[in-house]
Design a protein around this motif. Structure first.
Motif, PDB file in Angstrom:
ATOM      1  N   ARG A  97       0.834  -1.208   0.000  1.00 44.37           N
ATOM      2  CA  ARG A  97       0.000   0.000   0.000  1.00 44.37           C
ATOM      3  C   ARG A  97       0.870   1.261   0.000  1.00 44.37           C
ATOM      4  NH1 ARG A  97      -5.417  -1.097   1.206  1.00 44.37           N
ATOM      5  NH2 ARG A  97      -5.834  -3.180   2.057  1.00 44.37           N
ATOM      6  N   VAL A  98       1.973   1.226   0.763  1.00 39.71           N
ATOM      7  CA  VAL A  98       2.897   2.359   0.769  1.00 39.71           C
ATOM      8  C   VAL A  98       3.503   2.540  -0.613  1.00 39.71           C
ATOM      9  CG1 VAL A  98       5.119   3.174   1.663  1.00 39.71           C
ATOM     10  CG2 VAL A  98       3.423   2.198   3.233  1.00 39.71           C
ATOM     11  N   GLU A  99       3.936   1.444  -1.240  1.00 34.35           N
ATOM     12  CA  GLU A  99       4.549   1.550  -2.560  1.00 34.35           C
ATOM     13  C   GLU A  99       3.559   2.058  -3.603  1.00 34.35           C
ATOM     14  OE1 GLU A  99       7.451  -0.983  -5.540  1.00 34.35           O
ATOM     15  OE2 GLU A  99       6.433  -2.013  -3.894  1.00 34.35           O
ATOM     16  N   LEU A 100       2.302   1.670  -3.474  1.00 30.53           N
ATOM     17  CA  LEU A 100       1.287   2.094  -4.436  1.00 30.53           C
ATOM     18  C   LEU A 100       0.978   3.581  -4.326  1.00 30.53           C
ATOM     19  CD1 LEU A 100      -0.815   1.290  -6.608  1.00 30.53           C
ATOM     20  CD2 LEU A 100      -2.407   0.796  -4.727  1.00 30.53           C
ATOM     21  N   HIS A 101       0.855   4.076  -3.099  1.00 31.23           N
ATOM     22  CA  HIS A 101       0.399   5.456  -2.901  1.00 31.23           C
ATOM     23  C   HIS A 101       1.530   6.437  -2.606  1.00 31.23           C
ATOM     24  CE1 HIS A 101      -3.820   4.260  -2.991  1.00 31.23           C
ATOM     25  NE2 HIS A 101      -3.480   3.222  -2.243  1.00 31.23           N
ATOM     26  N   CYS A 102       2.697   5.939  -2.199  1.00 29.14           N
ATOM     27  CA  CYS A 102       3.856   6.799  -1.935  1.00 29.14           C
ATOM     28  C   CYS A 102       5.104   6.143  -2.511  1.00 29.14           C
ATOM     29  CB  CYS A 102       4.041   7.022  -0.431  1.00 29.14           C
ATOM     30  SG  CYS A 102       2.566   7.516   0.456  1.00 29.14           S
ATOM     31  N   PRO A 103       5.194   5.993  -3.816  1.00 28.19           N
ATOM     32  CA  PRO A 103       6.295   5.227  -4.417  1.00 28.19           C
ATOM     33  C   PRO A 103       7.673   5.800  -4.124  1.00 28.19           C
ATOM     34  CG  PRO A 103       5.072   6.462  -6.083  1.00 28.19           C
ATOM     35  CD  PRO A 103       4.271   6.550  -4.827  1.00 28.19           C
ATOM     36  N   GLN A 104       7.771   7.099  -3.846  1.00 23.45           N
ATOM     37  CA  GLN A 104       9.073   7.711  -3.587  1.00 23.45           C
ATOM     38  C   GLN A 104       9.468   7.646  -2.116  1.00 23.45           C
ATOM     39  OE1 GLN A 104      10.839   8.442  -6.228  1.00 23.45           O
ATOM     40  NE2 GLN A 104       9.013   7.788  -7.359  1.00 23.45           N
ATOM     41  N   ALA A 105       8.575   7.152  -1.269  1.00 22.66           N
ATOM     42  CA  ALA A 105       8.898   7.069   0.157  1.00 22.66           C
ATOM     43  C   ALA A 105       9.937   5.976   0.390  1.00 22.66           C
ATOM     44  CB  ALA A 105       7.637   6.789   0.960  1.00 22.66           C
ATOM     45  N   MET A 106      10.941   6.281   1.162  1.00 18.64           N
ATOM     46  CA  MET A 106      11.954   5.309   1.520  1.00 18.64           C
ATOM     47  C   MET A 106      11.348   4.308   2.503  1.00 18.64           C
ATOM     48  SD  MET A 106      15.789   6.260   2.738  1.00 18.64           S
ATOM     49  CE  MET A 106      15.218   7.171   4.177  1.00 18.64           C
ATOM     50  N   ARG A 107      11.562   3.016   2.242  1.00 16.11           N
ATOM     51  CA  ARG A 107      10.967   1.968   3.076  1.00 16.11           C
ATOM     52  C   ARG A 107      12.063   1.313   3.911  1.00 16.11           C
ATOM     53  NH1 ARG A 107       8.598   1.629  -2.016  1.00 16.11           N
ATOM     54  NH2 ARG A 107      10.113   0.043  -2.666  1.00 16.11           N
ATOM     55  N   ARG A 384      22.941   7.972   7.568  1.00 18.37           N
ATOM     56  CA  ARG A 384      22.665   6.889   6.616  1.00 18.37           C
ATOM     57  C   ARG A 384      21.317   7.074   5.942  1.00 18.37           C
ATOM     58  NH1 ARG A 384      24.034   1.318   5.986  1.00 18.37           N
ATOM     59  NH2 ARG A 384      23.375   0.842   3.842  1.00 18.37           N
ATOM     60  N   LEU A 385      20.311   7.467   6.704  1.00 18.45           N
ATOM     61  CA  LEU A 385      18.980   7.666   6.134  1.00 18.45           C
ATOM     62  C   LEU A 385      18.965   8.841   5.151  1.00 18.45           C
ATOM     63  CD1 LEU A 385      16.788   7.102   9.320  1.00 18.45           C
ATOM     64  CD2 LEU A 385      17.111   5.524   7.401  1.00 18.45           C
ATOM     65  N   GLN A 386      19.640   9.920   5.500  1.00 18.55           N
ATOM     66  CA  GLN A 386      19.682  11.082   4.612  1.00 18.55           C
ATOM     67  C   GLN A 386      20.432  10.760   3.316  1.00 18.55           C
ATOM     68  OE1 GLN A 386      21.407  13.719   7.502  1.00 18.55           O
ATOM     69  NE2 GLN A 386      19.449  14.669   8.036  1.00 18.55           N
ATOM     70  N   GLN A 387      21.544  10.036   3.433  1.00 21.43           N
ATOM     71  CA  GLN A 387      22.303   9.660   2.243  1.00 21.43           C
ATOM     72  C   GLN A 387      21.489   8.723   1.353  1.00 21.43           C
ATOM     73  OE1 GLN A 387      25.819   7.958   3.982  1.00 21.43           O
ATOM     74  NE2 GLN A 387      26.694   9.941   4.576  1.00 21.43           N
ATOM     75  N   LEU A 388      20.795   7.778   1.968  1.00 20.79           N
ATOM     76  CA  LEU A 388      19.978   6.845   1.199  1.00 20.79           C
ATOM     77  C   LEU A 388      18.838   7.562   0.498  1.00 20.79           C
ATOM     78  CD1 LEU A 388      19.418   3.913   0.431  1.00 20.79           C
ATOM     79  CD2 LEU A 388      18.111   3.682   2.550  1.00 20.79           C
ATOM     80  N   HIS A 389      18.221   8.495   1.182  1.00 15.93           N
ATOM     81  CA  HIS A 389      17.118   9.257   0.589  1.00 15.93           C
ATOM     82  C   HIS A 389      17.594  10.059  -0.617  1.00 15.93           C
ATOM     83  CE1 HIS A 389      14.175  12.685   0.452  1.00 15.93           C
ATOM     84  NE2 HIS A 389      13.339  11.671   0.549  1.00 15.93           N
ATOM     85  N   ALA A 390      18.804  10.576  -0.540  1.00 19.36           N
ATOM     86  CA  ALA A 390      19.338  11.396  -1.634  1.00 19.36           C
ATOM     87  C   ALA A 390      19.723  10.558  -2.847  1.00 19.36           C
ATOM     88  CB  ALA A 390      20.552  12.182  -1.136  1.00 19.36           C
TER      89      ALA A 390
END
Length: 427
Positions: A97-107, A384-390
């Motif tokens: 559901r997250v991938e469908l509605h927020c595809p750019q969100a980091m999981r 790590r989270l900020q680098q991954l998001h970028a």
């Protein structure tokens, strides 16, 4: 786009005074809030009696439902930059559901510990007990190799589900370096899908009590956690009688959240075995004891009860699996035993010998500073989270197996969930 909004989907509402898992979740939430991120915590679980007050941290709360498209509308409106799934079951339920509605969100997956490893070790313990009635010596059990562990884990349904969730996520937070190594070397998980994030603590503001200011033994742990209940039973039947024979005036104080009747039935003042129930302040009761006992015969992750003991300057006695992922080289702030005899002997020696006890107390602080400093690990996680998001598009292109698993499993999960929802609506 700057990193701003975080959604945490909890398997349960966090209870930091009930379990190490609840404590670790609160540490993560504090880390996110300290970065200035807008945090929302959502869960389909019922609220427990010891739930943390998230509102005081500025964290929004949202009750969600399983197999209900109301979550789609909620997450679509929120549009988080990152979604943290608390254990693989939440990724299975809500990942598609997250991938469908927020595809750019980091999981991101908070593994807490590997349930598949814990289950495999519980199975190995049952096999050992069925093969031999000896409840003293478990040396062979504790010396089982990673290859044998892999053989017991690899075909289990829970392992397939848990490892698949790790591949599907952009990053998994690992609490134990042993588990990271197991995933990389035996299950082929790429190291860049994992981030070591242990329990994180800050030293207490007051110095710990000294040897003469303490008395008795303590054992603490949530009774709903199967390894803790097994440890209490082994203590009651095998380890404590050996200790009590050598120290007839000593007492063992057993604490734990959600104490069931079967645990209170073990209460026996005549034998010094005192079941106290839930501790309103775990650090206080651990800090007043002279020695902490944690005779764990199975389990996974790193143990909050043992970290609390280090924090309080309380030497501990545990097993190799209790200390797994927490040792600094060969050193341990206390003693490690593989049998009831070894555990009892170690406990008596620590309890009676001031110099031995004091040396172990010094190691408690050394372990904390070396491995569990809150500031160090919180900053490393945020980076790590900020680098991954970028660099999320490139990161995902490199994870073909994860993409393939999402394609197949999410479609089947999606249709199964929609079938359940349709069935519920027709009732």
């Amino acid at each position: 786009m700057p990193f701003q909004r975080v959604l945490v989907i909890g398997y349960v509402w966090p209870e930091p005074t009930s379990s190490a898992a609840g404590g670790h979740m609160m540490q993560l939430l504090h880390c996110f809030v300290a970065q200035g991120w807008q945090v929302t915590f959502a869960s389909p679980a019922k609220v427990g009696e010891h739930k943390a007050d998230l509102a005081t941290l500025g964290i929004a709360e949202q009750t969600i439902e399983l197999n209900n498209d109301s979550f789609d509308r909620f997450v679509g409106a929120l549009q988080p930059d990152m979604v943290l799934f608390d254990r693989f079951m939440m990724e299975e339920q809500f990942g598609w559901r997250v991938e469908l509605h927020c595809p750019q969100a980091m999981r991101v997956l908070e593994t807490c510990d590997l349930q598949s490893l814990r289950d495999a070790r519980q199975g190995l313990l049952k096999e050992r007990l069925q093969a031999s009635g000896d409840e003293n010596d478990f040396t062979a059990l504790f010396d089982i190799s990673p290859d044998i562990l892999y053989q017991h884990m690899s075909e289990a349904d829970v392992t397939q589900r848990e490892v698949a969730a790790i591949f599907r996520c952009d990053l998994s937070l690992m609490i134990s370096p042993f588990e990271s190594q197991l995933l990389v070397e035996r299950f082929g998980v790429p190291p860049d899908l994992l981030h070591d994030c242990p329990l994180m603590v800050e030293p207490l503001p007051t110095p710990p009590l000294d040897f003469e200011q303490r008395a008795n033994f303590v054992c603490i742990g949530n009774f709903r956690h199967a390894p803790n209940w097994d440890a209490v039973l082994w203590l009651k039947n095998q380890v404590w009688p050996r200790i009590r024979k050598r120290l007839p005036r000593a007492e063992l104080h057993v604490y734990g959240a959600y104490t069931p009747p079967k645990a209170t039935a073990l209460h026996n003042p005549a034998h010094g075995f005192l079941v106290k129930g839930w501790a309103t302040d775990a650090l206080q009761v651990v800090g007043q004891a002279r020695v902490a006992l944690a005779p764990l015969r199975f389990g996974a992750g790193i143990k909050g009860k043992l970290l609390d003991a280090m924090l309080c300057g309380t030497p501990s006695v545990t097993t190799p699996w209790g200390a797994e992922g927490m040792r600094t080289g060969d050193r341990w702030p206390g003693e490690i035993g593989r049998s009831a005899d070894e555990l009892a002997e170690a406990a008596v020696l620590l309890y009676d010998h001031k110099e031995r006890w004091h040396a172990a107390q010094i190691q408690c602080r050394e372990h904390l500073l070396a491995a569990y400093a809150m500031e160090h690990h919180a900053q490393a996680l945020a980076r790590r989270l900020q680098q991954l998001h970028a660099n999320l598009p490139q990161h995902r292109r490199a994870n073909f197996i994860g993409s393939m698993l999402r394609h197949h499993l999410h479609k089947s999960t999606k249709y199964f969930s929609q079938w359940i929802q349709s069935k519920n609506q027709s009732i």
